[in-house]
Motif scaffolding. Structure first.
Motif, PDB file in Angstrom:
ATOM      1  N   LYS A 186      -2.292 -44.696  91.371  1.00 39.94           N
ATOM      2  CA  LYS A 186      -3.568 -44.028  91.127  1.00 39.94           C
ATOM      3  C   LYS A 186      -3.550 -42.631  91.734  1.00 39.94           C
ATOM      4  O   LYS A 186      -3.982 -41.653  91.105  1.00 39.94           O
ATOM      5  CB  LYS A 186      -4.706 -44.851  91.736  1.00 39.94           C
ATOM      6  N   MET A 187      -3.044 -42.533  92.944  1.00 36.90           N
ATOM      7  CA  MET A 187      -2.970 -41.236  93.610  1.00 36.90           C
ATOM      8  C   MET A 187      -2.012 -40.310  92.865  1.00 36.90           C
ATOM      9  O   MET A 187      -2.304 -39.120  92.664  1.00 36.90           O
ATOM     10  CB  MET A 187      -2.500 -41.421  95.052  1.00 36.90           C
ATOM     11  N   ARG A 188      -0.870 -40.833  92.429  1.00 36.53           N
ATOM     12  CA  ARG A 188       0.083 -40.014  91.678  1.00 36.53           C
ATOM     13  C   ARG A 188      -0.566 -39.474  90.407  1.00 36.53           C
ATOM     14  O   ARG A 188      -0.452 -38.289  90.087  1.00 36.53           O
ATOM     15  CB  ARG A 188       1.329 -40.828  91.330  1.00 36.53           C
ATOM     16  N   ASN A 189      -1.226 -40.352  89.675  1.00 34.50           N
ATOM     17  CA  ASN A 189      -1.860 -39.936  88.421  1.00 34.50           C
ATOM     18  C   ASN A 189      -2.927 -38.860  88.658  1.00 34.50           C
ATOM     19  O   ASN A 189      -3.046 -37.905  87.882  1.00 34.50           O
ATOM     20  CB  ASN A 189      -2.484 -41.142  87.728  1.00 34.50           C
ATOM     21  N   GLN A 190      -3.686 -39.015  89.745  1.00 34.10           N
ATOM     22  CA  GLN A 190      -4.706 -38.017  90.069  1.00 34.10           C
ATOM     23  C   GLN A 190      -4.083 -36.656  90.333  1.00 34.10           C
ATOM     24  O   GLN A 190      -4.547 -35.628  89.812  1.00 34.10           O
ATOM     25  CB  GLN A 190      -5.513 -38.472  91.293  1.00 34.10           C
ATOM     26  N   ILE A 191      -3.031 -36.642  91.130  1.00 34.68           N
ATOM     27  CA  ILE A 191      -2.380 -35.374  91.479  1.00 34.68           C
ATOM     28  C   ILE A 191      -1.743 -34.735  90.247  1.00 34.68           C
ATOM     29  O   ILE A 191      -1.864 -33.523  90.023  1.00 34.68           O
ATOM     30  CB  ILE A 191      -1.339 -35.598  92.593  1.00 34.68           C
ATOM     31  N   GLU A 192      -1.056 -35.548  89.445  1.00 34.24           N
ATOM     32  CA  GLU A 192      -0.396 -35.001  88.258  1.00 34.24           C
ATOM     33  C   GLU A 192      -1.408 -34.384  87.286  1.00 34.24           C
ATOM     34  O   GLU A 192      -1.149 -33.330  86.697  1.00 34.24           O
ATOM     35  CB  GLU A 192       0.424 -36.090  87.563  1.00 34.24           C
ATOM     36  N   LYS A 193      -2.541 -35.033  87.146  1.00 39.68           N
ATOM     37  CA  LYS A 193      -3.569 -34.509  86.230  1.00 39.68           C
ATOM     38  C   LYS A 193      -4.238 -33.260  86.782  1.00 39.68           C
ATOM     39  O   LYS A 193      -4.530 -32.318  86.044  1.00 39.68           O
ATOM     40  CB  LYS A 193      -4.604 -35.596  85.941  1.00 39.68           C
ATOM     41  N   LYS A 194      -4.471 -33.249  88.105  1.00 34.46           N
ATOM     42  CA  LYS A 194      -5.126 -32.094  88.712  1.00 34.46           C
ATOM     43  C   LYS A 194      -4.288 -30.825  88.537  1.00 34.46           C
ATOM     44  O   LYS A 194      -4.798 -29.750  88.183  1.00 34.46           O
ATOM     45  CB  LYS A 194      -5.380 -32.347  90.202  1.00 34.46           C
ATOM     46  N   PHE A 195      -2.989 -30.926  88.810  1.00 37.13           N
ATOM     47  CA  PHE A 195      -2.119 -29.751  88.762  1.00 37.13           C
ATOM     48  C   PHE A 195      -1.382 -29.589  87.433  1.00 37.13           C
ATOM     49  O   PHE A 195      -0.790 -28.547  87.184  1.00 37.13           O
ATOM     50  CB  PHE A 195      -1.065 -29.836  89.876  1.00 37.13           C
ATOM     51  N   ASP A 196      -1.349 -30.661  86.617  1.00 40.60           N
ATOM     52  CA  ASP A 196      -0.516 -30.701  85.413  1.00 40.60           C
ATOM     53  C   ASP A 196       0.955 -30.508  85.799  1.00 40.60           C
ATOM     54  O   ASP A 196       1.655 -29.614  85.326  1.00 40.60           O
ATOM     55  CB  ASP A 196      -0.932 -29.627  84.403  1.00 40.60           C
ATOM     56  N   LEU A 197       1.424 -31.380  86.681  1.00 43.05           N
ATOM     57  CA  LEU A 197       2.808 -31.298  87.146  1.00 43.05           C
ATOM     58  C   LEU A 197       3.478 -32.670  87.097  1.00 43.05           C
ATOM     59  O   LEU A 197       2.845 -33.682  86.782  1.00 43.05           O
ATOM     60  CB  LEU A 197       2.869 -30.721  88.568  1.00 43.05           C
ATOM     61  N   ILE A 198       4.772 -32.684  87.384  1.00 43.05           N
ATOM     62  CA  ILE A 198       5.546 -33.920  87.521  1.00 43.05           C
ATOM     63  C   ILE A 198       5.708 -34.197  89.009  1.00 43.05           C
ATOM     64  O   ILE A 198       6.198 -33.338  89.751  1.00 43.05           O
ATOM     65  CB  ILE A 198       6.941 -33.782  86.884  1.00 43.05           C
ATOM     66  N   MET A 199       5.297 -35.374  89.456  1.00 41.82           N
ATOM     67  CA  MET A 199       5.411 -35.738  90.874  1.00 41.82           C
ATOM     68  C   MET A 199       6.316 -36.947  91.007  1.00 41.82           C
ATOM     69  O   MET A 199       6.025 -38.020  90.485  1.00 41.82           O
ATOM     70  CB  MET A 199       4.026 -36.040  91.445  1.00 41.82           C
ATOM     71  N   ARG A 200       7.457 -36.758  91.685  1.00 39.57           N
ATOM     72  CA  ARG A 200       8.403 -37.841  91.890  1.00 39.57           C
ATOM     73  C   ARG A 200       8.774 -37.921  93.365  1.00 39.57           C
ATOM     74  O   ARG A 200       8.682 -36.944  94.098  1.00 39.57           O
ATOM     75  CB  ARG A 200       9.668 -37.634  91.042  1.00 39.57           C
ATOM     76  N   GLN A 201       9.226 -39.109  93.793  1.00 46.71           N
ATOM     77  CA  GLN A 201       9.458 -39.328  95.218  1.00 46.71           C
ATOM     78  C   GLN A 201      10.928 -39.583  95.532  1.00 46.71           C
ATOM     79  O   GLN A 201      11.702 -40.022  94.682  1.00 46.71           O
ATOM     80  CB  GLN A 201       8.619 -40.502  95.715  1.00 46.71           C
ATOM     81  N   GLY A 202      11.285 -39.289  96.771  1.00 44.99           N
ATOM     82  CA  GLY A 202      12.598 -39.627  97.303  1.00 44.99           C
ATOM     83  C   GLY A 202      12.430 -40.547  98.500  1.00 44.99           C
ATOM     84  O   GLY A 202      11.383 -40.563  99.151  1.00 44.99           O
ATOM     85  N   TYR A 203      13.467 -41.317  98.779  1.00 42.28           N
ATOM     86  CA  TYR A 203      13.435 -42.251  99.905  1.00 42.28           C
ATOM     87  C   TYR A 203      14.692 -42.064 100.743  1.00 42.28           C
ATOM     88  O   TYR A 203      15.813 -42.052 100.217  1.00 42.28           O
ATOM     89  CB  TYR A 203      13.354 -43.692  99.406  1.00 42.28           C
ATOM     90  N   GLY A 204      14.514 -41.890 102.034  1.00 44.06           N
ATOM     91  CA  GLY A 204      15.643 -41.763 102.937  1.00 44.06           C
ATOM     92  C   GLY A 204      15.173 -41.827 104.367  1.00 44.06           C
ATOM     93  O   GLY A 204      13.998 -42.077 104.645  1.00 44.06           O
ATOM     94  N   THR A 205      16.087 -41.603 105.290  1.00 39.60           N
ATOM     95  CA  THR A 205      15.745 -41.573 106.709  1.00 39.60           C
ATOM     96  C   THR A 205      16.424 -40.371 107.345  1.00 39.60           C
ATOM     97  O   THR A 205      17.367 -39.790 106.801  1.00 39.60           O
ATOM     98  CB  THR A 205      16.210 -42.846 107.451  1.00 39.60           C
ATOM     99  N   ALA A 206      15.943 -39.999 108.526  1.00 37.02           N
ATOM    100  CA  ALA A 206      16.547 -38.884 109.257  1.00 37.02           C
ATOM    101  C   ALA A 206      17.921 -39.247 109.799  1.00 37.02           C
ATOM    102  O   ALA A 206      18.687 -38.370 110.190  1.00 37.02           O
ATOM    103  CB  ALA A 206      15.635 -38.462 110.406  1.00 37.02           C
ATOM    104  N   ASP A 207      18.256 -40.526 109.812  1.00 37.46           N
ATOM    105  CA  ASP A 207      19.552 -40.970 110.310  1.00 37.46           C
ATOM    106  C   ASP A 207      20.650 -40.778 109.269  1.00 37.46           C
ATOM    107  O   ASP A 207      21.736 -40.302 109.573  1.00 37.46           O
ATOM    108  CB  ASP A 207      19.507 -42.452 110.695  1.00 37.46           C
TER     109      ASP A 207
END
Length: 421
Positions: free
Chosen positions: A223-244
């Motif tokens: 829901k949050m992703r969809n809201q942000i994408e619609k507000k800015f008209d952008l593509i929002m994708r995530q990455g997963y990792g650690t500082a280690d």
């Protein structure tokens, strides 16, 4: 640049290896890593010898299970055991490029090799392309978050604005004046920027020019992703990792899970026994990055997920991690930072007036909020406590002082009440 330009293409051939090629690739990388680490890392040699594991007998991927799991929390103790971060490193500190310090405290070494943290594939899959202007809103002080993402953007031919966190009005002003096309940071801070921009009367689509967002550091809802994408008209994708270990996985345009980075081998293991589980079963993410400088072999991240081998429409054949469904222990990731109960206890111990404490985490409108409840009588050191907390934990909570006996008899040190629906 068109949406199609950002959503098609593959950065590396390793992303499309067939199953046989991938297994062979993993075997070669792991064999080379295990042999090298055993020879040059004192800690690895001790671990292998205690487990009676000999690298020359490593013949199949399933043989990896004979190496004991390394818990992330163990790094705090191990790094203090002598030179080269307690023997975890295979070279001297002076041969590194940078050394960071993350909450724990845990030192995070960075070698001088190209794309050491391994995020270039992930940024390309998220939609970043040559000519983008990227604004990085992650911390540049001691922790690796900000600098970690500069090199992949350089590799892709992008310009970087090292904005760091906070200063919302300045962030928006920069985005407008420099026509920033890409955002890098936490999803909650991007939502915060959107809300503040709208309060200022800005039209997010007309007054700003963002086309792509790469987010990390915290969980968020669709829901949050969809809201942000619609507000800015952008593509929002995530990455997963650690500082280690750096990058572990990243999303493509089709949002089918986190494609596991080609720079590491990931297992899903039982949190208590360390035994690898079958595909689709939920367990702890255990990662072995192909990093000869800092060989954290079979590092247990504390995050819970599962592996999916089904085909992805993007064409990448890499296995994928499903959603991060929770944590193994009481550690919580808040606003992108790991918060350890023992760290909080160290802060509280400096204030003899405090009898008991608890942290509560919520996420109204998708933005993390942290409240620190303390039981104390006539407590007058609120500012000192908040300063000490921020200095140690790197976050500033909302403080609520309660009368002794207010908190329930049995409490968790960190009560996570965030909802992701």
């Amino acid at each position: 640049m068109t949406r199609k330009d950002r959503t098609e293409g593959i950065y590396s051939r390793k992303e499309v290896l067939d199953e046989s090629e991938r297994r062979q690739y993993y075997l070669i990388q792991l064999k080379d890593l295990l042999t090298y680490a055993y020879r040059y890392s004192e800690d690895v040699k001790k671990r292998f010898d205690r487990a009676q594991f000999q690298p020359e007998k490593f013949k199949s991927l399933s043989d990896l299970k004979h190496i004991p799991i390394l818990k992330k929390k163990e790094l705090i103790f191990l790094q203090s055991m002598g030179p080269r971060l307690g023997g975890l490193l295979t070279k001297d500190l002076g041969e590194l490029r940078r050394i960071f310090l993350s909450p724990g405290p845990i030192f995070d070494p960075e070698d001088r090799s190209d794309d050491y943290w391994g995020w270039t594939e992930g940024f390309y899959a998220a939609g970043y392309r040559t000519g983008d202007v990227a604004q990085i809103t992650l911390n540049y002080h001691l922790i690796p978050a900000g600098l970690m993402f500069e090199e992949p953007l350089k590799n892709l031919g992008c310009a970087v604005i090292p904005a760091g966190p906070g200063n919302t009005a300045s962030q928006l002003d920069i985005m407008q004046k420099l026509r920033v096309t890409g955002y890098v940071g936490s999803p909650s801070y991007l939502m915060h920027l959107a809300q503040k921009a709208e309060e200022m009367g800005l039209n997010l689509r007309k007054d700003l020019f963002m086309e792509v967002a790469f987010v990390t550091g915290e969980k968020f809802s669709e829901k949050m992703r969809n809201q942000i994408e619609k507000k800015f008209d952008l593509i929002m994708r995530q990455g997963y990792g650690t500082a280690d270990v750096g990058c572990i996985g990243y999303e493509c345009y089709h949002k089918t899970g986190l494609h596991i980075a080609n720079r590491c081998f990931v297992e899903i293991c039982h949190p208590d026994t360390g035994i690898p589980l079958k595909d689709g079963e939920v367990g702890e993410i255990v990662v072995t990055a192909f990093n000869k400088t800092y060989p954290l072999i079979r590092l247990a991240t504390g995050d819970l997920s599962y592996i999916d081998h089904s085909p992805c429409p993007c064409g990448r054949s890499t296995p994928r991690l499903g959603n991060i469904v929770g944590r193994v222990d009481t550690t919580a990731r808040i606003m992108g930072m790991f918060v350890y109960p023992h760290q909080v206890e160290q802060v509280m111990s400096r204030f003899e007036e405090i009898k008991r404490w608890q942290i509560e985490v919520t996420n109204p409108e998708g933005i993390d909020e942290m409240t620190l409840y303390v039981e104390a009588t006539n407590f007058r050191r609120e500012d000192e406590l908040l300063h000490t907390f921020r200095e140690r934990i790197k976050l500033r909570p909302t403080l609520d002082v309660l009368a002794p006996g207010t908190l329930p008899p049995q409490i968790r040190p960190i009560e996570d009440k965030r909802q992701w629906d």
